[in-house]
Design a protein around this motif. Structure first.
Motif, PDB file in Angstrom:
ATOM      1  N   LYS A  71     -19.536  12.291  -5.079  1.00  0.00           N
ATOM      2  CA  LYS A  71     -18.718  11.177  -4.650  1.00  0.00           C
ATOM      3  C   LYS A  71     -17.417  11.714  -4.062  1.00  0.00           C
ATOM      4  CE  LYS A  71     -16.849   6.859  -5.967  1.00  0.00           C
ATOM      5  NZ  LYS A  71     -17.562   5.628  -6.079  1.00  0.00           N
ATOM      6  N   VAL A  72     -16.972  11.091  -2.997  1.00  0.00           N
ATOM      7  CA  VAL A  72     -15.710  11.445  -2.338  1.00  0.00           C
ATOM      8  C   VAL A  72     -14.774  10.254  -2.440  1.00  0.00           C
ATOM      9  CG1 VAL A  72     -14.612  12.043  -0.147  1.00  0.00           C
ATOM     10  CG2 VAL A  72     -16.853  13.005  -0.723  1.00  0.00           C
ATOM     11  N   VAL A  73     -13.565  10.500  -2.933  1.00  0.00           N
ATOM     12  CA  VAL A  73     -12.559   9.448  -3.031  1.00  0.00           C
ATOM     13  C   VAL A  73     -11.373   9.859  -2.175  1.00  0.00           C
ATOM     14  CG1 VAL A  73     -10.998   8.167  -4.543  1.00  0.00           C
ATOM     15  CG2 VAL A  73     -13.269   8.832  -5.373  1.00  0.00           C
ATOM     16  N   GLY A  74     -11.042   9.012  -1.209  1.00  0.00           N
ATOM     17  CA  GLY A  74      -9.843   9.210  -0.404  1.00  0.00           C
ATOM     18  C   GLY A  74      -8.757   8.308  -0.948  1.00  0.00           C
ATOM     19  N   LEU A  75      -7.577   8.844  -1.129  1.00  0.00           N
ATOM     20  CA  LEU A  75      -6.470   8.081  -1.694  1.00  0.00           C
ATOM     21  C   LEU A  75      -5.305   8.105  -0.713  1.00  0.00           C
ATOM     22  CD1 LEU A  75      -5.685   6.633  -4.358  1.00  0.00           C
ATOM     23  CD2 LEU A  75      -4.711   8.796  -5.106  1.00  0.00           C
ATOM     24  N   GLU A  76      -4.863   6.922  -0.311  1.00  0.00           N
ATOM     25  CA  GLU A  76      -3.757   6.784   0.638  1.00  0.00           C
ATOM     26  C   GLU A  76      -2.686   5.884   0.040  1.00  0.00           C
ATOM     27  OE1 GLU A  76      -3.122   8.278   3.333  1.00  0.00           O
ATOM     28  OE2 GLU A  76      -5.034   9.022   4.084  1.00  0.00           O
ATOM     29  N   VAL A  77      -1.427   6.256   0.223  1.00  0.00           N
ATOM     30  CA  VAL A  77      -0.302   5.453  -0.262  1.00  0.00           C
ATOM     31  C   VAL A  77      -0.069   4.254   0.658  1.00  0.00           C
ATOM     32  CG1 VAL A  77       2.188   5.463  -0.700  1.00  0.00           C
ATOM     33  CG2 VAL A  77       0.795   7.413  -1.389  1.00  0.00           C
ATOM     34  N   ILE A  78      -0.205   4.463   1.959  1.00  0.00           N
ATOM     35  CA  ILE A  78       0.121   3.441   2.952  1.00  0.00           C
ATOM     36  C   ILE A  78      -1.114   2.578   3.245  1.00  0.00           C
ATOM     37  CG2 ILE A  78       0.948   3.080   5.321  1.00  0.00           C
ATOM     38  CD1 ILE A  78       2.321   5.892   4.996  1.00  0.00           C
ATOM     39  N   PRO A  79      -1.020   1.257   2.995  1.00  0.00           N
ATOM     40  CA  PRO A  79      -2.176   0.376   3.190  1.00  0.00           C
ATOM     41  C   PRO A  79      -2.819   0.474   4.577  1.00  0.00           C
ATOM     42  CG  PRO A  79      -0.447  -0.804   2.025  1.00  0.00           C
ATOM     43  CD  PRO A  79       0.139   0.516   2.462  1.00  0.00           C
ATOM     44  N   GLN A  80      -2.024   0.608   5.622  1.00  0.00           N
ATOM     45  CA  GLN A  80      -2.591   0.700   6.972  1.00  0.00           C
ATOM     46  C   GLN A  80      -3.465   1.943   7.130  1.00  0.00           C
ATOM     47  OE1 GLN A  80      -2.475  -1.675   9.455  1.00  0.00           O
ATOM     48  NE2 GLN A  80      -4.029  -0.351  10.353  1.00  0.00           N
TER      49      GLN A  80
ATOM     50  N   ASP B  50      -1.344   6.076  -5.259  1.00  0.00           N
ATOM     51  CA  ASP B  50      -0.796   7.421  -5.126  1.00  0.00           C
ATOM     52  C   ASP B  50      -1.293   8.320  -6.252  1.00  0.00           C
ATOM     53  OD1 ASP B  50       1.325   7.799  -7.269  1.00  0.00           O
ATOM     54  OD2 ASP B  50       2.119   6.006  -6.291  1.00  0.00           O
ATOM     55  N   ILE B  51      -1.248   9.605  -6.026  1.00  0.00           N
ATOM     56  CA  ILE B  51      -1.826  10.581  -6.937  1.00  0.00           C
ATOM     57  C   ILE B  51      -1.111  10.604  -8.285  1.00  0.00           C
ATOM     58  CG2 ILE B  51      -0.453  12.606  -6.222  1.00  0.00           C
ATOM     59  CD1 ILE B  51      -4.225  12.473  -6.983  1.00  0.00           C
ATOM     60  N   HIS B  52       0.134  10.162  -8.313  1.00  0.00           N
ATOM     61  CA  HIS B  52       0.909  10.196  -9.552  1.00  0.00           C
ATOM     62  C   HIS B  52       0.402   9.185 -10.575  1.00  0.00           C
ATOM     63  CE1 HIS B  52       3.747  12.888  -7.624  1.00  0.00           C
ATOM     64  NE2 HIS B  52       3.693  12.092  -6.588  1.00  0.00           N
TER      65      HIS B  52
ATOM     66  N   PRO C  40       2.027  17.547  -9.112  1.00  0.00           N
ATOM     67  CA  PRO C  40       1.855  16.263  -9.794  1.00  0.00           C
ATOM     68  C   PRO C  40       1.049  16.460 -11.085  1.00  0.00           C
ATOM     69  CG  PRO C  40       1.385  16.050  -7.453  1.00  0.00           C
ATOM     70  CD  PRO C  40       1.504  17.519  -7.751  1.00  0.00           C
ATOM     71  N   GLU C  41       1.614  16.034 -12.204  1.00  0.00           N
ATOM     72  CA  GLU C  41       0.979  16.236 -13.515  1.00  0.00           C
ATOM     73  C   GLU C  41      -0.427  15.658 -13.580  1.00  0.00           C
ATOM     74  OE1 GLU C  41       3.395  14.922 -16.746  1.00  0.00           O
ATOM     75  OE2 GLU C  41       5.208  15.802 -15.880  1.00  0.00           O
ATOM     76  N   ASN C  42      -0.638  14.577 -12.903  1.00  0.00           N
ATOM     77  CA  ASN C  42      -1.919  13.883 -12.948  1.00  0.00           C
ATOM     78  C   ASN C  42      -3.078  14.732 -12.413  1.00  0.00           C
ATOM     79  OD1 ASN C  42      -3.284  11.544 -13.705  1.00  0.00           O
ATOM     80  ND2 ASN C  42      -3.163  10.679 -11.665  1.00  0.00           N
ATOM     81  N   LEU C  43      -2.798  15.635 -11.486  1.00  0.00           N
ATOM     82  CA  LEU C  43      -3.869  16.404 -10.856  1.00  0.00           C
ATOM     83  C   LEU C  43      -4.637  17.263 -11.845  1.00  0.00           C
ATOM     84  CD1 LEU C  43      -2.270  17.542  -7.488  1.00  0.00           C
ATOM     85  CD2 LEU C  43      -3.904  15.706  -7.894  1.00  0.00           C
TER      86      LEU C  43
ATOM     87  N   PRO D   2       5.506  15.026   3.842  1.00  0.00           N
ATOM     88  CA  PRO D   2       5.845  15.023   2.419  1.00  0.00           C
ATOM     89  C   PRO D   2       4.944  14.083   1.623  1.00  0.00           C
ATOM     90  CG  PRO D   2       7.513  13.871   3.701  1.00  0.00           C
ATOM     91  CD  PRO D   2       6.551  14.452   4.672  1.00  0.00           C
ATOM     92  N   LEU D   3       4.680  14.449   0.383  1.00  0.00           N
ATOM     93  CA  LEU D   3       3.929  13.610  -0.543  1.00  0.00           C
ATOM     94  C   LEU D   3       4.866  12.521  -1.030  1.00  0.00           C
ATOM     95  CD1 LEU D   3       1.234  13.344  -2.105  1.00  0.00           C
ATOM     96  CD2 LEU D   3       2.268  14.719  -3.898  1.00  0.00           C
ATOM     97  N   VAL D   4       4.437  11.276  -0.934  1.00  0.00           N
ATOM     98  CA  VAL D   4       5.281  10.158  -1.347  1.00  0.00           C
ATOM     99  C   VAL D   4       4.636   9.401  -2.483  1.00  0.00           C
ATOM    100  CG1 VAL D   4       6.369   9.891   0.912  1.00  0.00           C
ATOM    101  CG2 VAL D   4       4.295   8.611   0.401  1.00  0.00           C
ATOM    102  N   GLU D   5       5.446   8.687  -3.232  1.00  0.00           N
ATOM    103  CA  GLU D   5       4.953   7.825  -4.287  1.00  0.00           C
ATOM    104  C   GLU D   5       5.060   6.385  -3.829  1.00  0.00           C
ATOM    105  OE1 GLU D   5       6.050   8.480  -8.423  1.00  0.00           O
ATOM    106  OE2 GLU D   5       6.990  10.354  -7.782  1.00  0.00           O
ATOM    107  N   ASN D   6       4.151   5.579  -4.300  1.00  0.00           N
ATOM    108  CA  ASN D   6       4.148   4.162  -3.971  1.00  0.00           C
ATOM    109  C   ASN D   6       5.196   3.428  -4.766  1.00  0.00           C
ATOM    110  OD1 ASN D   6       3.439   1.743  -2.876  1.00  0.00           O
ATOM    111  ND2 ASN D   6       1.482   1.602  -3.914  1.00  0.00           N
TER     112      ASN D   6
END
Length: 109
Positions: A1-10, A38-40, A61-64, A105-109
């Motif tokens: 399974k591949v999961v893509g994670l994006e902060v920006i809805p667009q 977001d990854i956090h 990021p601690e979550n990773l 840069p990595l951003v948080e939501n």
């Protein structure tokens, strides 16, 4: 399974549209899933064999680490370098370091 994670809805919408153009079956069968977040704060019931972060982080990021399976690989641009880690016996071990890379840069939501 591949999961893509994006902060920006667009970017979530753009990703889905682009995948549907040529590989819509991957979305329909659930092999590929694109999520907004977001990854956090991302959580998952399973561990990943490979995590690629496509944005520069100032700190890990601690979550990773929690999301990575044992013997899994994490690739992340970190503090101006491209770093490859492998999880061995519950610990992240740095395997490769390539200096002087540029990413958004990595951003948080």
């Amino acid at each position: 399974k591949v999961v893509g994670l994006e902060v920006i809805p667009q970017l979530v919408n753009d990703s889905i549209v682009n995948i549907k153009k040529h590989h819509g079956d991957l979305l329909e069968t659930g092999i590929v899933e694109i999520k907004q977040g977001d990854i956090h704060s991302f959580t998952s019931d399973f561990k990943f064999d490979l995590i690629h972060v496509g944005a520069m982080a100032n700190e890990m990021p601690e979550n990773l680490e929690r999301l990575l399976a044992d013997d899994g690989v994490l690739i992340i641009p970190l503090n101006g370098a491209f770093v490859k880690y492998r999880r061995r016996n519950g610990q992240l071990v740095k395997e490769k370091w390539l200096p002087q890379v540029s990413y958004v840069p990595l951003v948080e939501n």
